[in-house]
Design a protein around this motif. Structure first.
Motif, PDB file in Angstrom:
ATOM      1  N   GLY A 113       0.782  -1.216   0.150  1.00  0.00           N
ATOM      2  CA  GLY A 113       0.001  -0.059   0.066  1.00  0.00           C
ATOM      3  C   GLY A 113       0.726   1.283  -0.024  1.00  0.00           C
ATOM      4  O   GLY A 113       1.888   1.311   0.601  1.00  0.00           O
ATOM      5  N   GLU A 114       0.287   2.474  -0.718  1.00  0.00           N
ATOM      6  CA  GLU A 114       1.079   3.592  -0.633  1.00  0.00           C
ATOM      7  C   GLU A 114       1.023   4.104   0.841  1.00  0.00           C
ATOM      8  O   GLU A 114       0.030   3.984   1.495  1.00  0.00           O
ATOM      9  CB  GLU A 114       0.532   4.577  -1.542  1.00  0.00           C
ATOM     10  N   GLY A 115       2.119   4.640   1.225  1.00  0.00           N
ATOM     11  CA  GLY A 115       2.358   5.135   2.504  1.00  0.00           C
ATOM     12  C   GLY A 115       2.545   4.354   3.565  1.00  0.00           C
ATOM     13  O   GLY A 115       2.692   4.576   4.735  1.00  0.00           O
ATOM     14  N   THR A 116       2.589   2.831   3.194  1.00  0.00           N
ATOM     15  CA  THR A 116       2.990   2.129   4.280  1.00  0.00           C
ATOM     16  C   THR A 116       4.367   1.806   4.504  1.00  0.00           C
ATOM     17  O   THR A 116       4.919   1.886   3.406  1.00  0.00           O
ATOM     18  CB  THR A 116       2.167   0.572   4.080  1.00  0.00           C
ATOM     19  N   HIS A 117       4.861   1.630   5.742  1.00  0.00           N
ATOM     20  CA  HIS A 117       6.062   1.678   6.043  1.00  0.00           C
ATOM     21  C   HIS A 117       6.342   0.171   6.356  1.00  0.00           C
ATOM     22  O   HIS A 117       6.275  -0.462   7.486  1.00  0.00           O
ATOM     23  CB  HIS A 117       6.511   2.441   7.381  1.00  0.00           C
ATOM     24  N   LEU A 118       6.771  -0.698   5.266  1.00  0.00           N
ATOM     25  CA  LEU A 118       6.993  -2.051   5.340  1.00  0.00           C
ATOM     26  C   LEU A 118       8.174  -2.429   4.668  1.00  0.00           C
ATOM     27  O   LEU A 118       8.544  -1.873   3.838  1.00  0.00           O
ATOM     28  CB  LEU A 118       5.765  -3.011   4.896  1.00  0.00           C
ATOM     29  N   ARG A 119       8.777  -3.933   4.962  1.00  0.00           N
ATOM     30  CA  ARG A 119      10.046  -4.205   4.471  1.00  0.00           C
ATOM     31  C   ARG A 119       9.969  -5.203   3.452  1.00  0.00           C
ATOM     32  O   ARG A 119       9.022  -5.974   3.383  1.00  0.00           O
ATOM     33  CB  ARG A 119      10.784  -4.925   5.699  1.00  0.00           C
ATOM     34  N   VAL A 120      10.575  -4.846   2.327  1.00  0.00           N
ATOM     35  CA  VAL A 120      10.345  -5.926   1.009  1.00  0.00           C
ATOM     36  C   VAL A 120      11.955  -6.189   0.658  1.00  0.00           C
ATOM     37  O   VAL A 120      12.957  -5.509   0.880  1.00  0.00           O
ATOM     38  CB  VAL A 120       9.989  -4.765  -0.207  1.00  0.00           C
ATOM     39  N   LEU A 121      11.988  -7.489   0.597  1.00  0.00           N
ATOM     40  CA  LEU A 121      13.323  -8.298   0.214  1.00  0.00           C
ATOM     41  C   LEU A 121      13.200  -8.529  -1.529  1.00  0.00           C
ATOM     42  O   LEU A 121      12.285  -9.148  -1.745  1.00  0.00           O
ATOM     43  CB  LEU A 121      13.347  -9.622   0.893  1.00  0.00           C
ATOM     44  N   ASP A 122      14.200  -8.121  -2.169  1.00  0.00           N
ATOM     45  CA  ASP A 122      14.373  -8.255  -3.636  1.00  0.00           C
ATOM     46  C   ASP A 122      15.709  -9.543  -3.752  1.00  0.00           C
ATOM     47  O   ASP A 122      16.752  -8.809  -3.502  1.00  0.00           O
ATOM     48  CB  ASP A 122      14.716  -6.981  -4.403  1.00  0.00           C
ATOM     49  N   LEU A 123      15.479 -10.448  -4.137  1.00  0.00           N
ATOM     50  CA  LEU A 123      16.506 -11.577  -4.123  1.00  0.00           C
ATOM     51  C   LEU A 123      16.984 -11.557  -5.448  1.00  0.00           C
ATOM     52  O   LEU A 123      16.448 -11.919  -6.559  1.00  0.00           O
ATOM     53  CB  LEU A 123      16.094 -12.835  -3.699  1.00  0.00           C
ATOM     54  N   GLY A 124      18.396 -11.523  -5.532  1.00  0.00           N
ATOM     55  CA  GLY A 124      19.132 -11.629  -7.065  1.00  0.00           C
ATOM     56  C   GLY A 124      18.791 -10.311  -7.722  1.00  0.00           C
ATOM     57  O   GLY A 124      18.501 -10.195  -8.848  1.00  0.00           O
ATOM     58  N   THR A 125      19.210  -9.005  -7.099  1.00  0.00           N
ATOM     59  CA  THR A 125      19.052  -7.894  -7.534  1.00  0.00           C
ATOM     60  C   THR A 125      19.473  -7.489  -8.940  1.00  0.00           C
ATOM     61  O   THR A 125      18.795  -6.692  -9.455  1.00  0.00           O
ATOM     62  CB  THR A 125      19.026  -6.814  -6.635  1.00  0.00           C
ATOM     63  N   GLY A 126      20.637  -8.173  -9.106  1.00  0.00           N
ATOM     64  CA  GLY A 126      21.352  -7.758 -10.517  1.00  0.00           C
ATOM     65  C   GLY A 126      21.490  -6.220 -10.555  1.00  0.00           C
ATOM     66  O   GLY A 126      22.259  -5.705  -9.685  1.00  0.00           O
ATOM     67  N   THR A 127      20.984  -5.395 -11.536  1.00  0.00           N
ATOM     68  CA  THR A 127      21.198  -3.954 -11.784  1.00  0.00           C
ATOM     69  C   THR A 127      20.373  -3.137 -10.575  1.00  0.00           C
ATOM     70  O   THR A 127      20.485  -2.065 -10.567  1.00  0.00           O
ATOM     71  CB  THR A 127      20.440  -3.554 -13.122  1.00  0.00           C
ATOM     72  N   ALA A 128      19.749  -3.928  -9.772  1.00  0.00           N
ATOM     73  CA  ALA A 128      18.732  -3.298  -8.721  1.00  0.00           C
ATOM     74  C   ALA A 128      17.281  -2.810  -9.506  1.00  0.00           C
ATOM     75  O   ALA A 128      16.661  -1.978  -8.819  1.00  0.00           O
ATOM     76  CB  ALA A 128      19.461  -2.022  -7.991  1.00  0.00           C
ATOM     77  N   ALA A 129      17.128  -3.298 -10.616  1.00  0.00           N
ATOM     78  CA  ALA A 129      15.927  -2.848 -11.418  1.00  0.00           C
ATOM     79  C   ALA A 129      14.756  -2.720 -10.431  1.00  0.00           C
ATOM     80  O   ALA A 129      13.958  -1.726 -10.411  1.00  0.00           O
ATOM     81  CB  ALA A 129      15.779  -3.414 -12.890  1.00  0.00           C
ATOM     82  N   VAL A 130      14.205  -4.129 -10.256  1.00  0.00           N
ATOM     83  CA  VAL A 130      13.088  -4.118  -9.457  1.00  0.00           C
ATOM     84  C   VAL A 130      13.118  -3.616  -8.116  1.00  0.00           C
ATOM     85  O   VAL A 130      12.127  -2.888  -7.678  1.00  0.00           O
ATOM     86  CB  VAL A 130      12.853  -6.027  -9.028  1.00  0.00           C
ATOM     87  N   ALA A 131      14.199  -3.578  -7.113  1.00  0.00           N
ATOM     88  CA  ALA A 131      14.230  -2.883  -5.960  1.00  0.00           C
ATOM     89  C   ALA A 131      14.110  -1.266  -6.201  1.00  0.00           C
ATOM     90  O   ALA A 131      13.356  -0.744  -5.362  1.00  0.00           O
ATOM     91  CB  ALA A 131      15.618  -3.069  -5.354  1.00  0.00           C
ATOM     92  N   LEU A 132      14.594  -0.922  -7.166  1.00  0.00           N
ATOM     93  CA  LEU A 132      14.643   0.616  -7.563  1.00  0.00           C
ATOM     94  C   LEU A 132      13.149   0.918  -7.939  1.00  0.00           C
ATOM     95  O   LEU A 132      12.599   1.867  -7.713  1.00  0.00           O
ATOM     96  CB  LEU A 132      15.492   1.309  -8.538  1.00  0.00           C
ATOM     97  N   ALA A 133      12.625   0.169  -8.854  1.00  0.00           N
ATOM     98  CA  ALA A 133      11.318   0.258  -9.326  1.00  0.00           C
ATOM     99  C   ALA A 133      10.357   0.526  -8.008  1.00  0.00           C
ATOM    100  O   ALA A 133       9.615   1.681  -7.988  1.00  0.00           O
ATOM    101  CB  ALA A 133      10.906  -0.536 -10.398  1.00  0.00           C
ATOM    102  N   ILE A 134      10.429  -0.348  -7.140  1.00  0.00           N
ATOM    103  CA  ILE A 134       9.573  -0.507  -6.092  1.00  0.00           C
ATOM    104  C   ILE A 134       9.691   0.841  -5.274  1.00  0.00           C
ATOM    105  O   ILE A 134       8.545   1.307  -4.653  1.00  0.00           O
ATOM    106  CB  ILE A 134       9.618  -1.816  -5.302  1.00  0.00           C
ATOM    107  N   ALA A 135      11.133   0.930  -5.052  1.00  0.00           N
ATOM    108  CA  ALA A 135      11.481   1.835  -4.154  1.00  0.00           C
ATOM    109  C   ALA A 135      10.999   3.275  -4.382  1.00  0.00           C
ATOM    110  O   ALA A 135      10.663   4.179  -3.757  1.00  0.00           O
ATOM    111  CB  ALA A 135      12.946   1.893  -4.093  1.00  0.00           C
TER     112      ALA A 135
END
Ligand SMILES: C[S@@+](CC[C@H](N)C(=O)[O-])C[C@H]1O[C@@H](n2cnc3c(N)ncnc32)[C@H](O)[C@@H]1O
Length: 292
Positions: A113-135
């Motif tokens: 949810g927008e505005g929720t303060h929760l923790r997300v784990l991205d496994l095998g991030t590579g370029t960090a594409a998925v992590a950065l898109a979510i962030a």
């Protein structure tokens, strides 16, 4: 009217003709490489089509053209690839981000949810594409991104630093090892999932990408098995695991998740109608979640 010899449009037309056989985007590739050399936009190329290309630029353009003719991915030649709203640095240490992986991002955002303060784990991030898109879409979420390859973690660090986003933390190591004892509300991963004998490994861009980013045992599921098996010990009660996988692996991944005790198991299809992302949920009751 034929292009003026030595002009921008002449070099582009000649390059596109030579690329025609090996590339289904010959003209675009030629334009992108010339833009890279001249540090200009594609619009500039059209506006200056009749300008002469000076010898230094022509030489550099032809060096890039030779690399493309040898099959090197355009993303490696340019050193960049767009993903989501991001312009990412790429190199040969990991996968070039693919448009289909945006489905994994969409599926994850639907659970965060927008505005929720929760923790997300991205496994095998590579370029960090998925992590950065979510962030970038969920600034209040905290993303931990794990990567095993030393070259890829350096690349991910460059991309995280360049993004200016402060809610992505990188950790180097194998799958859950760098997050021992920690739990997350959502775990996402686009892990290696190609079978070792898959003939597609001999064609196109994947020839230039590391096997460690692509191949996962004889059926392509070795890494997915490890990730599913460890999920219960690293998810909060009611947390979600979401995995990208091959177009024909949906049923196998759902079975792995259900066998591991996850509920609400399902898959999402890409635009071509192929199952691309599967997900499962840890029981919201704490007594059903794993330990360790
Ligand atoms: C298919 S690529 C995905 C890269 C990126 N997440 C993306 O979607 O573009 C898989 C990534 O997993 C990494 N990887 C492979 N084995 C790993 C392991 N045991 N632990 C952590 N990362 C691993 C590879 O180095 C590669 O960067």
């Amino acid at each position: 009217m034929p292009p003026i010899p030595g002009s921008v449009s002449h070099h582009l037309a000649e390059a596109a003709r030579r690329l025609q056989e090996g590339s289904d985007s010959a003209r675009l590739d030629a334009e992108l490489m010339l833009c890279h050399v001249l540090r200009c936009s594609r619009a500039w190329l059209f506006a200056h089509a009749d300008d002469p290309l000076e010898p230094g630029a022509a030489g550099e353009f032809h060096r890039l053209l030779r690399r493309r003719l040898q099959g090197e991915p355009i993303a490696h030649i340019l050193g960049r690839r767009g993903f989501w709203t991001l312009d990412l640095a790429v190199d040969a240490s990991t996968l070039i981000p693919r448009p289909e992986t945006e489905l994994l991002v969409e599926a994850a955002l639907a659970r965060i949810g927008e505005g929720t303060h929760l923790r997300v784990l991205d496994l095998g991030t590579g370029t960090a594409a998925v992590a950065l898109a979510i962030a970038s879409e969920r600034p209040r979420a905290e993303i931990v991104a794990v990567e095993q390859s030393p070259g890829a973690i350096d690349l991910a660090r460059r991309n995280v630093d360049a993004s200016g986003l402060r809610n992505v933390a990188l950790r180097q190591g194998s799958w859950y090892a760098p997050v021992a004892g920690e739990r997350f509300s959502v775990i996402v991963s686009n892990p290696p999932y190609i079978a070792s004998g898959d003939p597609h490994l001999d064609h196109g861009d994947v020839r230039f990408e590391p096997r460690s980013a692509l191949v996962a045992g004889v059926d392509g599921l070795d890494d997915i098995r490890v990730i599913v098996a460890g999920a219960a010990a690293h998810l909060e009660p009611g947390g979600w695991l979401m995995l990208e996988h091959g177009h024909d692996q949906g049923e196998a991944v759902r079975t792995l998740m259900a066998t591991a005790g996850m509920g609400e198991v399902g898959s999402r299809q890409d635009l071509a109608g192929h199952e691309r992302v599967s997900f499962g949920r840890l029981s919201p009751s704490p007594r059903h979640s794993g330990t360790g």
